[in-house]
Design an enzyme around this catalytic site. Structure first.
Site, PDB file in Angstrom:
ATOM      1  N   LYS A  61      16.160  69.100 -34.635  1.00  0.00           N
ATOM      2  CA  LYS A  61      16.647  67.720 -34.491  1.00  0.00           C
ATOM      3  C   LYS A  61      16.247  66.902 -35.707  1.00  0.00           C
ATOM      4  CE  LYS A  61      14.108  64.622 -32.078  1.00  0.00           C
ATOM      5  NZ  LYS A  61      13.752  63.373 -32.772  1.00  0.00           N
ATOM      6  N   ASN A  62      14.979  67.034 -36.124  1.00  0.00           N
ATOM      7  CA  ASN A  62      14.465  66.158 -37.175  1.00  0.00           C
ATOM      8  C   ASN A  62      14.913  66.552 -38.564  1.00  0.00           C
ATOM      9  OD1 ASN A  62      13.352  64.673 -35.167  1.00  0.00           O
ATOM     10  ND2 ASN A  62      11.256  65.428 -35.468  1.00  0.00           N
ATOM     11  N   ARG A 120      16.390  54.683 -32.594  1.00  0.00           N
ATOM     12  CA  ARG A 120      15.705  53.946 -33.648  1.00  0.00           C
ATOM     13  C   ARG A 120      15.666  54.723 -34.953  1.00  0.00           C
ATOM     14  NH1 ARG A 120      11.672  55.143 -35.664  1.00  0.00           N
ATOM     15  NH2 ARG A 120      11.172  53.058 -36.451  1.00  0.00           N
ATOM     16  N   CYS A 127       8.992  51.728 -30.053  1.00  0.00           N
ATOM     17  CA  CYS A 127       9.462  52.600 -28.965  1.00  0.00           C
ATOM     18  C   CYS A 127       8.227  52.960 -28.133  1.00  0.00           C
ATOM     19  CB  CYS A 127      10.135  53.837 -29.532  1.00  0.00           C
ATOM     20  SG  CYS A 127       8.959  54.970 -30.283  1.00  0.00           S
ATOM     21  N   ARG A 136       6.274  51.514 -34.800  1.00  0.00           N
ATOM     22  CA  ARG A 136       7.237  52.151 -35.715  1.00  0.00           C
ATOM     23  C   ARG A 136       7.779  51.173 -36.775  1.00  0.00           C
ATOM     24  NH1 ARG A 136       9.131  56.783 -32.848  1.00  0.00           N
ATOM     25  NH2 ARG A 136       9.723  57.685 -34.856  1.00  0.00           N
ATOM     26  N   PRO A 137       6.932  50.487 -37.527  1.00  0.00           N
ATOM     27  CA  PRO A 137       7.445  49.581 -38.567  1.00  0.00           C
ATOM     28  C   PRO A 137       8.250  50.346 -39.623  1.00  0.00           C
ATOM     29  CG  PRO A 137       5.109  49.976 -38.889  1.00  0.00           C
ATOM     30  CD  PRO A 137       5.463  50.609 -37.571  1.00  0.00           C
ATOM     31  N   ASP A 182       4.051  65.710 -32.904  1.00  0.00           N
ATOM     32  CA  ASP A 182       5.080  65.973 -31.894  1.00  0.00           C
ATOM     33  C   ASP A 182       4.699  67.106 -30.950  1.00  0.00           C
ATOM     34  OD1 ASP A 182       7.880  65.341 -34.158  1.00  0.00           O
ATOM     35  OD2 ASP A 182       6.457  64.025 -33.146  1.00  0.00           O
ATOM     36  N   ILE A 219      -1.480  59.809 -35.913  1.00  0.00           N
ATOM     37  CA  ILE A 219      -0.214  59.358 -36.501  1.00  0.00           C
ATOM     38  C   ILE A 219       0.364  58.148 -35.785  1.00  0.00           C
ATOM     39  CG2 ILE A 219       2.122  60.047 -37.186  1.00  0.00           C
ATOM     40  CD1 ILE A 219      -0.067  61.603 -38.661  1.00  0.00           C
ATOM     41  N   ARG A 226      17.100  64.285 -25.675  1.00  0.00           N
ATOM     42  CA  ARG A 226      17.210  63.845 -27.073  1.00  0.00           C
ATOM     43  C   ARG A 226      16.790  64.947 -28.036  1.00  0.00           C
ATOM     44  NH1 ARG A 226      13.373  59.757 -28.177  1.00  0.00           N
ATOM     45  NH2 ARG A 226      14.145  60.162 -30.275  1.00  0.00           N
TER      46      ARG A 226
HETATM   47  C1  EPZ Z   1       9.495  61.322 -37.894  1.00  0.00           C
HETATM   48  O1  EPZ Z   1       9.424  59.970 -37.448  1.00  0.00           O
HETATM   49  C2  EPZ Z   1       9.973  62.126 -36.701  1.00  0.00           C
HETATM   50  N1  EPZ Z   1      11.300  61.660 -36.290  1.00  0.00           N
HETATM   51  C3  EPZ Z   1       8.988  61.972 -35.547  1.00  0.00           C
HETATM   52  O2  EPZ Z   1       9.444  62.819 -34.497  1.00  0.00           O
HETATM   53  C4  EPZ Z   1       7.616  62.450 -36.009  1.00  0.00           C
HETATM   54  O3  EPZ Z   1       6.685  62.240 -34.966  1.00  0.00           O
HETATM   55  C5  EPZ Z   1       7.186  61.658 -37.252  1.00  0.00           C
HETATM   56  O4  EPZ Z   1       8.190  61.798 -38.280  1.00  0.00           O
HETATM   57  C6  EPZ Z   1       5.853  62.147 -37.811  1.00  0.00           C
HETATM   58  O5  EPZ Z   1       5.949  63.495 -38.122  1.00  0.00           O
HETATM   59  C7  EPZ Z   1      12.381  62.105 -36.985  1.00  0.00           C
HETATM   60  O6  EPZ Z   1      12.284  62.848 -37.937  1.00  0.00           O
HETATM   61  C8  EPZ Z   1      13.726  61.622 -36.487  1.00  0.00           C
HETATM   62  P1  EPZ Z   1       6.757  58.435 -39.977  1.00  0.00           P
HETATM   63  P2  EPZ Z   1       9.181  58.789 -38.525  1.00  0.00           P
HETATM   64  O7  EPZ Z   1       7.545  57.447 -40.753  1.00  0.00           O
HETATM   65  O8  EPZ Z   1       9.880  59.098 -39.774  1.00  0.00           O
HETATM   66  C9  EPZ Z   1       3.937  54.645 -39.842  1.00  0.00           C
HETATM   67  C10 EPZ Z   1      10.054  63.369 -32.311  1.00  0.00           C
HETATM   68  O9  EPZ Z   1       9.380  63.449 -31.269  1.00  0.00           O
HETATM   69  N2  EPZ Z   1       4.953  53.994 -40.678  1.00  0.00           N
HETATM   70  O10 EPZ Z   1       6.239  59.652 -40.655  1.00  0.00           O
HETATM   71  O11 EPZ Z   1       9.478  57.496 -37.852  1.00  0.00           O
HETATM   72  C11 EPZ Z   1       4.446  54.894 -38.420  1.00  0.00           C
HETATM   73  O12 EPZ Z   1       4.275  53.731 -37.620  1.00  0.00           O
HETATM   74  C12 EPZ Z   1       9.830  62.205 -33.245  1.00  0.00           C
HETATM   75  O13 EPZ Z   1      10.903  64.216 -32.682  1.00  0.00           O
HETATM   76  C13 EPZ Z   1       4.688  52.719 -41.185  1.00  0.00           C
HETATM   77  O14 EPZ Z   1       3.637  52.140 -40.928  1.00  0.00           O
HETATM   78  O15 EPZ Z   1       7.605  58.913 -38.722  1.00  0.00           O
HETATM   79  C14 EPZ Z   1       3.585  56.029 -37.961  1.00  0.00           C
HETATM   80  O16 EPZ Z   1       2.342  55.525 -37.495  1.00  0.00           O
HETATM   81  C15 EPZ Z   1       8.826  61.204 -32.725  1.00  0.00           C
HETATM   82  N3  EPZ Z   1       5.635  52.112 -41.941  1.00  0.00           N
HETATM   83  C16 EPZ Z   1       3.361  56.841 -39.233  1.00  0.00           C
HETATM   84  O17 EPZ Z   1       3.687  55.965 -40.323  1.00  0.00           O
HETATM   85  C17 EPZ Z   1       6.831  52.710 -42.238  1.00  0.00           C
HETATM   86  O18 EPZ Z   1       7.663  52.094 -42.954  1.00  0.00           O
HETATM   87  C18 EPZ Z   1       4.237  58.080 -39.340  1.00  0.00           C
HETATM   88  O19 EPZ Z   1       5.582  57.662 -39.233  1.00  0.00           O
HETATM   89  C19 EPZ Z   1       7.084  54.001 -41.711  1.00  0.00           C
HETATM   90  C20 EPZ Z   1       6.130  54.621 -40.951  1.00  0.00           C
END
Ligand code: EPZ
Length: 444
Positions: free
Chosen positions: A22-23, A92, A116, A121-122, A306, A328, A398
């Site tokens: 998916k990702n 999102r 979410c 998720r900023p 995850d 995370i 999902r």
């Molecule tokens: C991706 O989300 C995945 N989703 C998530 O999988 C996964 O948990 C995550 O990466 C971490 O591996 C998809 O690929 C669609 P991040 P993403 O940006 O990109 C903070 C699932 O279950 N952050 O790496 O949103 C954020 O709040 C989903 O399949 C900021 O602060 O994750 C988090 O604490 C859930 N500012 C951390 O970084 C930003 O601009 C990691 O988020 C972006 C992120």
């Protein structure tokens, strides 16, 4: 509303093939916006998040046809640069379309994704990167308007955190930007490398994907491309954990073992015997699992966040106390409150979850709180004595393709009851608020 009805304590045994990631599929579907011509994607999983991404592509003016696990996209006639409010609310992670739309059209309009169930998720890192590449952004009434009248320019960008989504948006925006982009502290997840492989096959010039520093030299356009999505490492991990907690013997096939590398030593510490092939992992579980002293979730190649919830489920029936630290996301223990209903012994203090193994779980009526937490509850039902019902399957659908079919093929007694009209299943609301993460009050 569909529900799963599970009669537990069936030993899982056999072999399953894991669906596409998916990702990985989501950012690659977004990347199709950049391609002037036809994009063909194989091994694309049948998931509601993929359905949502296809809806976005069609709303942007792309022609999309899907046959089984293959999707054909023609973005030649792209006619919009906006992602609707409803789509952003529906998924999102639609934010991953930002870089592609901006790169293709020089503008983009979307509503702030919002938080979410697992955290706020900023997207500050995404916005900052787009601005460093020359985009301007206005925000009004919860909507974000990006514009890059002179097109995007390559830039030297360092991410404050190796964000997966922000890394993907930079690769997408930089692929056809003017000049070189050097991205430092990039995420190293396999999905990043898969996206870069897709983009390079379409004519992009990306080096170093999968490492912390990625170099992208912008090209004038991307051409027709065919790509096969990598297997879903999170699904593979989830089904290995299902085998482990049912005293089973399970082979997950069609995977890239290196992508589940952080889980394997944890399964061995828990007493499982593993055999690793070129494209498969076979697990034999012990009669009684041992505890796993400490697991910390980290960016790849560390232990994936995850897989934290499914691991929590397995550890509820280990013979001792295990600790997990979620580094995370700030509120990713919502499943713990529901695991208590199975008789699990869990306490949560901030980002630390302490799990004291119990001899057995007993079936419960629970509702999935989110995608991975929902599957953790299914795993608990597979191990529990008696009957379990799990509602809230829209979360699970999902990210897992027909999980009941795969689990049934391994010997699980699980039924999907469609349009169940029974009483709504209320999660334990009097559980320790610390456990439920509700104190943050996120909703999807
Ligand atoms: C991706 O989300 C995945 N989703 C998530 O999988 C996964 O948990 C995550 O990466 C971490 O591996 C998809 O690929 C669609 P991040 P993403 O940006 O990109 C903070 C699932 O279950 N952050 O790496 O949103 C954020 O709040 C989903 O399949 C900021 O602060 O994750 C988090 O604490 C859930 N500012 C951390 O970084 C930003 O601009 C990691 O988020 C972006 C992120």
């Amino acid at each position: 509303m569909d529900i799963f009805r599970i009669n537990g304590q069936k030993r899982l045994e056999g072999e399953i093939k894991i669906h596409g990631s998916k990702n990985s599929a989501l950012p690659i579907l977004a990347a199709a916006v950049l391609v002037q011509g036809q994009t063909t994607i194989h091994n694309c999983p049948r998931l509601s998040d993929v359905d949502a991404a296809i809806e976005i592509l069609e709303a942007l003016g792309c022609q999309v046809t899907r046959t089984g696990h293959s999707v054909l996209i023609d973005a030649t006639a792209l006619s919009s640069s906006e992602i609707s409010d409803s789509m952003m609310l529906k998924m999102r992670s639609s934010v991953v379309f930002l870089g592609a739309i901006l790169g293709r059209t020089g503008e983009a309009k979307l509503s702030t994704p919002g938080g979410c169930e697992i955290g706020l998720r900023p997207i500050d890192l995404h916005i900052s990167a787009m601005k460093q590449m020359g985009a301007e952004m206005q925000s009004k009434d919860g909507k974000l308007f990006f514009s890059a009248a002179n097109g995007l320019q390559g830039a030297n960008i360092t991410l404050a955190f190796p964000s997966v989504g922000a890394t993907e948006n930079v690769l997408l925006a930089a692929a056809t930007a003017k000049g070189r982009t050097i991205l430092s502290n990039a995420a190293r997840e396999p999905e990043i490398s898969d996206l870069a492989d897709f983009l390079n096959a379409a004519g992009a010039r990306i080096q170093g994907a999968g490492d912390s520093t990625v170099i992208i030299d912008g090209v004038s356009h991307l051409h027709a491309v065919t790509h096969t999505v990598i297997p879903d490492r999170i699904a593979a991990s989830t089904y290995l954990l299902a085998g482990a907690m049912t005293k089973g013997s399970v082979k997950v096939d069609g995977i890239i073992p290196a992508h589940v590398g952080a889980l394997l030593p944890i399964l061995e510490e828990a007493g499982c015997h593993l055999t690793v092939g070129s494209k498969w992992v076979h697990l034999d579980a012990p009669p009684r699992l041992r505890p796993v002293k400490m697991t910390r979730t980290m960016p790849y190649p560390g232990f994936p966040t995850d897989v934290q919830a499914p691991l929590s489920a397995m550890l509820t029936v280990a013979d001792g106390t295990s600790v997990i630290v979620e580094n995370i996301f700030e509120s990713r223990y919502k499943h713990a409150a529901s695991l208590l209903r199975f008789g699990a012994k869990i306490s949560v203090e901030g980002r630390m979850e302490v799990i004291e193994g119990v001899p057995f779980l007993t079936g419960a009526r629970v509702e999935a709180p989110d995608l991975r937490g929902g599957m953790a509850l299914v795993l608990a039902g597979l191990a529990a004595q008696g009957e379990t019902t799990v509602s809230g399957l829209s979360h699970i659908d999902r990210g897992y393709e027909a999980p009941e079919k795969l689990l049934k093929s391994l010997g699980a007694d699980i039924q999907r009851i469609k349009d169940y009209a029974g009483t709504k299943i209320e999660n334990e609301t009097n559980a320790d608020p610390e456990l439920t993460g509700e104190k943050c009050g996120e909703t999807e």
